[in-house]
Design a protein around this motif. Structure first.
Motif, PDB file in Angstrom:
ATOM      1  N   ASP A 153       0.908  -1.331   0.113  1.00 20.87           N
ATOM      2  CA  ASP A 153       0.079   0.219   0.010  1.00 20.87           C
ATOM      3  C   ASP A 153       0.822   1.064   0.133  1.00 20.87           C
ATOM      4  O   ASP A 153       0.606   2.360   0.742  1.00 20.87           O
ATOM      5  CB  ASP A 153      -0.946  -0.004   1.113  1.00 20.87           C
ATOM      6  N   SER A 154       1.815   1.100  -0.709  1.00 23.22           N
ATOM      7  CA  SER A 154       2.831   2.312  -1.004  1.00 23.22           C
ATOM      8  C   SER A 154       2.454   3.625  -1.408  1.00 23.22           C
ATOM      9  O   SER A 154       2.640   4.719  -1.179  1.00 23.22           O
ATOM     10  CB  SER A 154       4.115   1.973  -1.856  1.00 23.22           C
ATOM     11  N   SER A 155       0.971   3.441  -1.985  1.00 22.19           N
ATOM     12  CA  SER A 155       0.398   4.750  -2.762  1.00 22.19           C
ATOM     13  C   SER A 155      -0.121   5.665  -1.562  1.00 22.19           C
ATOM     14  O   SER A 155      -0.160   6.917  -1.933  1.00 22.19           O
ATOM     15  CB  SER A 155      -0.640   4.218  -3.817  1.00 22.19           C
ATOM     16  N   SER A 156      -0.221   4.996  -0.458  1.00 24.90           N
ATOM     17  CA  SER A 156      -0.947   5.772   0.623  1.00 24.90           C
ATOM     18  C   SER A 156       0.321   6.618   1.567  1.00 24.90           C
ATOM     19  O   SER A 156      -0.142   7.125   2.288  1.00 24.90           O
ATOM     20  CB  SER A 156      -1.985   4.910   1.478  1.00 24.90           C
ATOM     21  N   ILE A 157       1.405   6.434   1.206  1.00 30.23           N
ATOM     22  CA  ILE A 157       2.571   6.870   1.941  1.00 30.23           C
ATOM     23  C   ILE A 157       3.070   8.099   1.498  1.00 30.23           C
ATOM     24  O   ILE A 157       3.709   8.164   0.290  1.00 30.23           O
ATOM     25  CB  ILE A 157       3.560   5.749   2.223  1.00 30.23           C
ATOM     26  N   HIS A 158       2.742   9.206   2.190  1.00 26.11           N
ATOM     27  CA  HIS A 158       3.086  10.444   1.630  1.00 26.11           C
ATOM     28  C   HIS A 158       4.167  11.082   2.810  1.00 26.11           C
ATOM     29  O   HIS A 158       3.692  10.725   3.903  1.00 26.11           O
ATOM     30  CB  HIS A 158       2.006  11.293   1.483  1.00 26.11           C
ATOM     31  N   LEU A 159       5.280  11.659   2.586  1.00 28.43           N
ATOM     32  CA  LEU A 159       6.146  12.102   3.627  1.00 28.43           C
ATOM     33  C   LEU A 159       6.301  13.714   3.247  1.00 28.43           C
ATOM     34  O   LEU A 159       6.337  14.283   2.225  1.00 28.43           O
ATOM     35  CB  LEU A 159       7.425  11.409   3.173  1.00 28.43           C
ATOM     36  N   ARG A 160       6.810  14.359   4.562  1.00 24.61           N
ATOM     37  CA  ARG A 160       6.966  15.482   4.506  1.00 24.61           C
ATOM     38  C   ARG A 160       8.117  15.848   5.459  1.00 24.61           C
ATOM     39  O   ARG A 160       8.058  15.575   6.662  1.00 24.61           O
ATOM     40  CB  ARG A 160       5.707  16.456   5.080  1.00 24.61           C
ATOM     41  N   VAL A 161       9.123  16.210   4.874  1.00 29.40           N
ATOM     42  CA  VAL A 161      10.590  16.205   5.802  1.00 29.40           C
ATOM     43  C   VAL A 161      10.881  17.701   5.935  1.00 29.40           C
ATOM     44  O   VAL A 161      10.959  18.749   5.311  1.00 29.40           O
ATOM     45  CB  VAL A 161      11.810  15.515   4.690  1.00 29.40           C
ATOM     46  N   ILE A 162      11.135  17.855   7.121  1.00 34.73           N
ATOM     47  CA  ILE A 162      11.508  19.297   7.693  1.00 34.73           C
ATOM     48  C   ILE A 162      12.922  19.356   7.837  1.00 34.73           C
ATOM     49  O   ILE A 162      13.588  18.664   8.521  1.00 34.73           O
ATOM     50  CB  ILE A 162      10.709  19.584   9.084  1.00 34.73           C
ATOM     51  N   ARG A 163      13.667  20.538   7.088  1.00 35.00           N
ATOM     52  CA  ARG A 163      14.817  20.623   7.167  1.00 35.00           C
ATOM     53  C   ARG A 163      15.271  22.035   7.276  1.00 35.00           C
ATOM     54  O   ARG A 163      14.827  22.906   6.441  1.00 35.00           O
ATOM     55  CB  ARG A 163      15.736  19.933   5.974  1.00 35.00           C
ATOM     56  N   ASN A 164      16.019  22.441   8.289  1.00 32.61           N
ATOM     57  CA  ASN A 164      16.245  23.975   8.490  1.00 32.61           C
ATOM     58  C   ASN A 164      14.843  24.711   8.479  1.00 32.61           C
ATOM     59  O   ASN A 164      14.601  25.742   7.856  1.00 32.61           O
ATOM     60  CB  ASN A 164      16.958  24.608   7.359  1.00 32.61           C
ATOM     61  N   ASN A 165      13.815  24.061   9.363  1.00 35.17           N
ATOM     62  CA  ASN A 165      12.740  24.645   9.486  1.00 35.17           C
ATOM     63  C   ASN A 165      11.763  24.845   8.220  1.00 35.17           C
ATOM     64  O   ASN A 165      10.616  25.566   8.047  1.00 35.17           O
ATOM     65  CB  ASN A 165      12.483  25.984   9.996  1.00 35.17           C
ATOM     66  N   ILE A 166      12.121  24.187   7.145  1.00 33.85           N
ATOM     67  CA  ILE A 166      11.326  24.017   5.925  1.00 33.85           C
ATOM     68  C   ILE A 166      10.974  22.889   5.581  1.00 33.85           C
ATOM     69  O   ILE A 166      11.827  21.938   5.497  1.00 33.85           O
ATOM     70  CB  ILE A 166      12.248  24.600   4.682  1.00 33.85           C
ATOM     71  N   GLY A 167       9.413  22.539   5.350  1.00 32.98           N
ATOM     72  CA  GLY A 167       9.035  21.305   5.060  1.00 32.98           C
ATOM     73  C   GLY A 167       8.993  21.084   3.670  1.00 32.98           C
ATOM     74  O   GLY A 167       8.363  22.145   2.939  1.00 32.98           O
ATOM     75  N   GLU A 168       9.391  19.757   3.154  1.00 36.43           N
ATOM     76  CA  GLU A 168       9.068  19.593   1.499  1.00 36.43           C
ATOM     77  C   GLU A 168       8.397  18.215   1.618  1.00 36.43           C
ATOM     78  O   GLU A 168       8.798  17.295   2.353  1.00 36.43           O
ATOM     79  CB  GLU A 168      10.397  19.633   0.873  1.00 36.43           C
TER      80      GLU A 168
END
Length: 694
Positions: A153-168
């Protein structure tokens, strides 16, 4: 106590009883939800019997619980997982890698191998792929993500990575896992024998610590905020538009509109200028129910009405139950059906009659029904479950009865709810099995009965069947003492308890209470057992005493019994039997003997009379009858059917002429029935048989 005195005391107690109801009224009105009560009852599959209903204002249409749950599940499934970049992970790993590699190379060079290898050059060859991997990132997977990967079920995996207080936003494939990072390292070193040997000799996987760390707190906070922001409505039903026509069947769509109308109505009335009118309406309803309860006790249960402790306990239990239900109704997580209303029925049935219990329970359910959702359904469900609990609450001193009652309450709830559900919806597939869990919890709370009964007995001085069973155990220290010091009296008490219990089972009453009262009624004879005829085996000690002395000893066994009972902390209800089993009767033998020996002298009959009071309950009257008849039967010169019948009739007629039964709630019919049973039991004791014609 004469009737005038009793009347004065009753008048004095009435204001306190009224105050008790006013306090209950104030508490209940305080906790009542400040919402108007929707005046329409409706359910799926039933026709609309009221007139045509139009929307008085714009009505936000509520989503069904299943729709909201589906949105929640979808939002949670596709909500992003938050990660933060650990900038120091590479520094820690690279330093440890440099240290381990330097030690490894020094070891090789000390053994004569790799003498020409420069540490800095070799180290730089190894650090480059290590640095490249960390620049891409090694992600830390949580259990939830790993479970989705296992289910493809990898289609439901969404990531948000925060680096230097900026999320991408990012994809899982953008990063290495610890396993793939180790594979990348091995591939990068496959043409570098020195590093291959180093990797084989060192557990470098421990150095590849994730530098993209899962932030559970941020993930859950964002997810919770998103779930809380889900809209509960899905449109507007405009003002003036027809909702439902008279006679129209309420289908699922109409049900949603009507339910939305009810919710909007209650919200508007709860926070509008009409709140004061709602309070007046609620106050009127509460006063009406409490007034009915007041009048019921006043005219049908006067003994309870004027007993502040007994009356106050009932009102307290009703009030506490309503307050607890009102508090639960404010909660969105706890359903009202979890409240153990049947526990109220069981506790009241333990200490009161079925009539009192049923009336008090009904008043409680009706009061709660005014703020319960689906009031009609609520009242019917709890009426059936409460009736089941009351009917099966007798005999709780046997543990299996309580467990059986719990099961029957659960069945009553479940079957009634299922029947109403099928009547209204007609589709078993839509049945919400969560209700069965709530019913099971509500029924399960009945297991607290024994604990609560024990506490109530200690606080209020009430007497339950459980306590009575303990008291009639002949291994009780006081009864053991009676059997050893006054064996004749003990046998007399056993006979009385058997006869009295049989009578009460026929005319109605508490069999355990009268058995306990009979077992202890002559406990005062322990002090001087030799002066009572049932314990005398040789010379009569009264022959050496004056009539006054003998009379004083006989009369004193009542006051001695009260003193002993209080010393051993017997319940007040048992002490009442000791006080009243002779009432204000006269010790006839010594009184008549004294008058014969002193003719012409005016005798003060009070010196030969018990202090009383006379019996004031049905059980006490029966004990008085049985005690006098059983004792007198021993003095019959000939014990046959005629003599026993004549003796019992004379004794009961004498007691009735002396108005010994006037303070008790017992009918002439019950007295007659009791007399017949006493005759049969005494005849059985002496094995008297009817003479058959030849």
């Amino acid at each position: 106590m004469d009737k005038d005195t009793s009347s004065i005391q009753k008048r004095r107690r009435t204001p306190f009883i009224i105050l008790l109801y006013l306090v209950a009224f104030g508490i209940i009105i305080f906790v009542f939800p400040r919402k108007g009560k929707f005046s329409y009852e409706f359910s799926v599959g039933r026709p609309w019997l009221q007139s045509e209903l139009y929307a008085p204002y714009d009505i936000p249409l509520l989503k069904a619980e299943s729709e909201i749950q589906k949105e929640k599940d979808s939002l949670i499934r596709f909500s992003p997982y938050y990660f933060r970049w650990d900038e120091e992970a590479y520094d820690r790993g690279s330093k440890e890698l440099a240290r381990l590699f330097s030690e490894y190379l020094e070891h090789l060079q000390s053994t004569g191998k790799e003498k020409n290898v420069l540490l800095s050059q070799a180290l730089e060859q190894g650090m480059k792929p290590f640095r490249d991997i960390y620049e891409t990132g090694i992600i830390q997977l949580n259990e939830e993500i790993e479970e989705k990967l296992m289910k493809s079920d990898s289609s439901s995996i969404h990531l948000r990575v925060i680096r230097n207080n900026i999320g991408e936003y990012a994809e899982l494939s953008d990063f290495y896992s610890q396993k793939s990072a180790f594979t990348k390292i091995r591939d990068a070193f496959k043409n570098k024998p020195l590093w291959v040997d180093f990797l084989n000799a060192t557990n470098i996987a421990d150095l590849l610590a994730p530098n993209i760390l899962y932030d559970q707190e941020a993930t859950l906070n964002i997810r919770t905020e998103s779930v809380n922001n889900i809209s509960l409505t899905k449109g507007i039903w405009p003002a003036g538009k027809l909702i439902v026509s008279r006679g129209e069947t309420v289908n699922r769509e109409k049900f949603i509109i009507l339910n939305s109308f009810r919710e909007e109505f209650e919200n508007r009335t709860g926070f509008s200028e009409g709140t004061s009118q709602i309070i007046i309406g609620q106050a009127s309803v509460i006063l009406l129910i409490l007034s009915i309860l007041f009048l019921f006790f006043r005219f049908y249960e006067p003994f309870i009405f004027y007993n502040f402790k007994k009356h106050g306990f009932i009102i307290m239990m009703v009030t506490v139950t309503v307050v607890f239900a009102a508090l639960v109704s404010h909660s969105e997580k706890i359903h009202l059906y979890i409240v153990p209303f049947t526990l109220l029925a069981i506790i009241l049935q333990t200490f009161y009659s079925s009539k009192v219990t049923a009336t008090s329970y009904a008043a409680t359910i009706i009061l709660v029904g005014f703020f319960a959702p689906a009031a009609f359904e609520f009242i019917i469900l709890n009426y059936v479950a409460g009736a089941t609990a009351i009917y099966n609450a007798n005999g709780l001193y046997r543990r299996n009865i309580l467990f059986r009652n719990v099961i029957l309450i659960f069945i009553a709830y479940s079957v009634t709810f299922l029947a109403m559900f099928l009547l209204q919806d007609g589709d078993i597939e839509k049945f919400n099995f969560d209700y069965l869990v709530w019913f099971a919890l509500s029924a399960g709370f009945s297991l607290l009965t024994y604990t609560l009964i024990f506490i109530i007995e200690k606080i209020f001085g009430f007497l339950s069947d459980v306590r009575l069973m303990e008291l009639i155990d002949t291994n009780q220290p006081l009864l053991r003492q009676l059997s050893e010091n006054a064996p004749g009296t003990f046998q007399h008490s056993l006979q009385i308890s058997n006869i009295a219990e049989e009578v009460i089972r026929h005319i109605g009453g508490n069999p355990l209470l009268i058995r306990a009262g009979a077992m202890y009624h002559d406990i005062g004879k322990i002090k001087q057992p030799q002066y009572f005829i049932e314990n005398v085996s040789g010379e009569n000690p009264h022959e050496h005493l004056s009539i006054e002395e003998s009379t004083a000893i006989i009369l004193k066994h009542v006051t001695d019994g009260i003193e002993i009972a209080q010393k051993h902390r017997l319940p007040t209800q048992i002490i009442d039997f000791i006080q009243t089993h002779h009432g204000t009767s006269v010790v006839q033998f010594f009184y008549k003997t004294y008058t014969h020996q002193n003719p012409g002298i005016e005798v003060d009959i009070r010196k030969f009379s018990y202090k009383g009071p006379n019996p004031f309950s049905k059980e006490m009257v029966v004990l008085m009858m049985c005690d006098a008849c059983e004792a007198a039967s021993h003095s019959l010169p000939e014990k046959n059917s005629d003599t026993i019948h004549e003796m019992v009739d004379k004794i009961i007629d004498y007691q009735m002429k002396n108005e010994s039964y006037m303070d008790a709630d017992i009918t002439f019919r019950s007295v007659t029935q009791a007399a017949e049973i006493i005759k049969k039991k005494i005849m059985n004791i002496y094995h008297v048989r009817i003479a058959y014609p030849q």
